[in-house]
Design an enzyme around this catalytic site. Sequence first.
Site, PDB file in Angstrom:
ATOM      1  N   SER A 123      48.740  57.254  13.934  1.00  0.00           N
ATOM      2  CA  SER A 123      48.218  58.624  13.877  1.00  0.00           C
ATOM      3  C   SER A 123      49.247  59.672  14.275  1.00  0.00           C
ATOM      4  O   SER A 123      50.049  59.462  15.196  1.00  0.00           O
ATOM      5  CB  SER A 123      47.024  58.727  14.824  1.00  0.00           C
ATOM      6  OG  SER A 123      46.709  60.076  15.075  1.00  0.00           O
ATOM      7  N   GLU A 125      48.566  62.046  15.962  1.00  0.00           N
ATOM      8  CA  GLU A 125      48.219  62.388  17.347  1.00  0.00           C
ATOM      9  C   GLU A 125      49.267  61.815  18.321  1.00  0.00           C
ATOM     10  O   GLU A 125      49.412  62.309  19.430  1.00  0.00           O
ATOM     11  CB  GLU A 125      46.815  61.852  17.646  1.00  0.00           C
ATOM     12  CG  GLU A 125      46.219  62.257  18.969  1.00  0.00           C
ATOM     13  CD  GLU A 125      45.833  63.730  19.120  1.00  0.00           C
ATOM     14  OE1 GLU A 125      45.768  64.456  18.103  1.00  0.00           O
ATOM     15  OE2 GLU A 125      45.631  64.162  20.252  1.00  0.00           O
ATOM     16  N   TYR A 147      43.609  58.698  23.597  1.00  0.00           N
ATOM     17  CA  TYR A 147      43.595  58.204  22.214  1.00  0.00           C
ATOM     18  C   TYR A 147      45.027  58.105  21.661  1.00  0.00           C
ATOM     19  O   TYR A 147      45.435  57.067  21.131  1.00  0.00           O
ATOM     20  CB  TYR A 147      42.754  59.135  21.332  1.00  0.00           C
ATOM     21  CG  TYR A 147      42.905  58.876  19.851  1.00  0.00           C
ATOM     22  CD1 TYR A 147      42.162  57.889  19.218  1.00  0.00           C
ATOM     23  CD2 TYR A 147      43.809  59.618  19.078  1.00  0.00           C
ATOM     24  CE1 TYR A 147      42.308  57.646  17.848  1.00  0.00           C
ATOM     25  CE2 TYR A 147      43.961  59.378  17.719  1.00  0.00           C
ATOM     26  CZ  TYR A 147      43.205  58.391  17.110  1.00  0.00           C
ATOM     27  OH  TYR A 147      43.360  58.150  15.773  1.00  0.00           O
TER      28      TYR A 147
END
Length: 318
Positions: A123, A125, A147
């Site tokens: 990801s 992220e 996460y």
Amino acid sequence: MRTALITGITGQDGQYLAEHLNSLNYKVYGLVRGQNNPKIEKIKQNFPFIDLIEGDLLDQSSLVAALEVTQPHEVYNLGAISFVALSWNQPVNVGEITGLGVVRLLEAIKLVNKKIKFYQASSSEMFGKVREVPQTEETPFHPRSPYGSAKAYGHYMTVNYRESYEMFACNGILFNHESPRRGLEFVTRKITNTIAKIKLGKVNDLSLGNLEAKRDWGYAGDYVKAMHLMLQEDKPDDYVIATGKTHSVKEFCELAFGHVGLDYKDYVKVDPRFFRPAEVDLLVGDSSKAKKKLGWTPSVTFEELVKMMVDADLALEA
Ligand code: NAP
Ligand code: GDD
């Protein structure tokens, strides 16, 4: 016939990927969990070509059994707790599923058949507090959430199994991708679904958090094609998948409300409850490597995506 096992089959990407692989004549298996998971019935109804198999990323032996039964050529690990905001409330659970779950699956593959090709849903992220703009495969990670940290662990373990055991393991570093199938907890779908409810007189306003955050938003239907392409290459590698354009949450609101003739300023309220302990301010990806090596490019523009999602929610809520 080629065979694929998808974890996260009940999620947004699982559904698009299953459709794509089915269109390529794959036999598609989907891993489902829980004793009474309401999403399973919907998958059975809407995607009758998928064979469902029980298993959980928390349970090593269930993953080994799933591989032994399905004997897949390719495994796509899309299963995760994927909602960043939730990850501050359940950091250990997120570490177990989103992080260690990757290793459980890699271990299962090593045990059952090392030749199985593996895709890990990494990801953007992971870039978090970004070190450079735009972000590429070489940009260092600086995750800003439990996460993002769990995804970074899963990412490096995927690289590690590739280098240690010569396994065909790839990371797709995907930037945000959306669709009418997006979960209602994510900001894009929260906006488009609430707009439909406002238009139909069901609610009066929309409470959001940080309107200044910028994301590189693409269409999920385009992104799952890149996942498949990565596993068809001669050598396993990691790829950034993105549109190369970034927009703020505010811009998303302007466009989405504007599409139904409304001004977002009349409806959007800023609510501190939706701010995060640490924010990822700006994401924008450079997917030139995927374009060059995989021949992958996105086909749906930001404007088309916003309209597609608003129109789908208007039809759903009517
Ligand atoms: P999603 O809609 O939230 O789907 C997540 C899936 O994970 C669901 O099918 C869920 O199944 C499953 N899952 C949760 N816990 C599990 C467990 N313990 N064992 C097995 N499965 C479990 O996510 P998505 O948007 O499709 O994203 C797919 C993957 O890509 C995720 O790993 C996500 O983190 C990653 N990703 C997404 C984006 C994006 O913008 N969409 C970008 C980059 C990376 P249940 O029905 O059982 O809950
Ligand atoms: N969810 C949500 N709800 N986000 C809001 C809200 C709100 O009310 N108001 C503002 N935002 C902001 C968030 O603070 C964030 O900056 C941005 O909108 C996007 O939030 P999400 O849609 O929840 O997505 P995300 O970027 O945190 O995470 C998604 O993309 C990642 C890839 O970059 C998820 O799909 C992750 O699983 C994925 O890895």
